[in-house]
Write a protein that holds these residues in place. Structure first.
Motif, PDB file in Angstrom:
ATOM      1  N   SER A 133       8.677  -0.137   1.410  1.00  0.00           N
ATOM      2  CA  SER A 133       8.383  -1.506   1.849  1.00  0.00           C
ATOM      3  C   SER A 133       7.831  -2.350   0.707  1.00  0.00           C
ATOM      4  CB  SER A 133       7.380  -1.477   3.008  1.00  0.00           C
ATOM      5  OG  SER A 133       7.918  -0.844   4.145  1.00  0.00           O
ATOM      6  N   ASP A 169      10.609  -3.330  -1.609  1.00  0.00           N
ATOM      7  CA  ASP A 169      11.416  -4.380  -0.985  1.00  0.00           C
ATOM      8  C   ASP A 169      10.723  -5.734  -1.065  1.00  0.00           C
ATOM      9  OD1 ASP A 169      13.710  -5.262   0.608  1.00  0.00           O
ATOM     10  OD2 ASP A 169      12.266  -5.475   2.244  1.00  0.00           O
ATOM     11  N   VAL A 198       2.549  -5.985   4.229  1.00  0.00           N
ATOM     12  CA  VAL A 198       2.767  -4.741   3.494  1.00  0.00           C
ATOM     13  C   VAL A 198       1.441  -4.189   2.958  1.00  0.00           C
ATOM     14  CG1 VAL A 198       3.213  -5.580   1.137  1.00  0.00           C
ATOM     15  CG2 VAL A 198       4.440  -3.602   1.991  1.00  0.00           C
TER      16      VAL A 198
END
Length: 283
Positions: free
Chosen positions: A138, A141, A188
């Motif tokens: 994550s 990304d 995140v």
């Protein structure tokens, strides 16, 4: 610039490494009587982490108390604001000794001023914690990077006063070119259980130079020009990876803010008793 006659706001730039560099720190040296809402409003007015100093009472085991606010919330500790506050107190002749004990929400912080007026603030020994593969994916990304832009080192959390997520990159070019999805940073960081993403690149292992950027979890601004507690956390990771010798006499240089046009440099020195001293230029 003042908030009120008693609560004067003085802005210093901490960890500056050139014109326009450093992290601005609005500081009130006599914040006695100020409410949390008044402190937050000053942080919102200036748009930066702000520090509010109150002299300790005679019976206390600290010299000053410092409260830290970002535009969105109170912080337990802020390295650059602490350096800036001690520098101001010294410059204005309000320190009785070259060493000072400061009470913060994260505990007592030691600071020292050398003969040239340079300030260093202590940070405790750090800890390292793994980040799960799903969380690491994550983070990759959100930062908008490919797997081959990562250095062959782990993404993980490091903690001194606060927890930061260290993200090793292959080069400063990749670091400077980051365009993260800022709207997803808070989510995140919550997954990672950290207060910010701290991508970094190894610049010069011989000269102990490292470059980094900080994307805070929730502070009211997208990026920090210089983050003392994050740099201290980074050194914890670098020691764990064998990139820094904790007994080295030389200072470790963590450069930040270049991609923002606000060049900064944080000096980190290891302590024989554990932890580090962090310091840098103030103007």
């Amino acid at each position: 610039m003042t908030h009120a006659s008693k609560h004067a706001v003085q802005v210093v730039h901490v960890f500056s490494d050139g014109p326009g560099g450093g992290n601005p720190a609005p500081i009130v040296l006599d914040a006695s009587g100020m409410s949390p809402l008044e402190m937050q409003r000053i942080a919102q007015q200036y748009g930066h982490e702000s520090g509010f100093v109150v002299a300790a009472r005679e019976h206390e085991d600290v010299d000053y108390h410092v409260t830290f606010w970002t535009p969105l919330h109170e912080m337990s500790m802020c390295g650059h604001v602490t350096v800036g506050a001690v520098w101001l107190l010294h410059r204005l002749g309000q320190l009785d000794a070259p060493t000072v004990r400061i009470g913060t929400a994260s505990g007592v912080v030691e600071a020292r001023v050398d003969a040239t007026g340079a300030v260093e603030v202590a940070q405790p020994a750090g800890t390292i914690e793994a980040v799960s593969p799903d969380v690491a994916a994550s983070i990759i990304d959100v930062l908008g990077i490919a797997e081959d832009q990562l250095a062959p080192l782990p993404i993980r959390n490091a903690t001194t006063s606060r927890t930061k997520t260290l993200v090793p990159l292959v080069s400063t070019d990749v670091l400077d070119g980051l365009t993260p999805d800022l709207e997803r940073i808070e989510a995140v960081c919550a997954l990672a259980e950290s207060t910010g993403l701290y991508p970094y690149a190894v610049t010069d292992t011989t000269g102990l130079v490292f470059d980094a950027r900080q994307f805070p979890r929730s502070s009211g601004y997208p990026e920090d020009a210089a983050t003392g507690v994050a740099a201290a956390a980074l050194v914890t990771g670098l020691v764990a990876d064998g990139l820094v010798d904790p007994t080295a006499a030389r200072a470790i240089r963590v450069r930040q803010g270049r991609a923002m046009g606000r060049p900064s440099e944080i000096s980190i020195r290891t302590r024989a008793s554990g932890g580090v001293w962090l310091g840098g230029r103030v103007r």
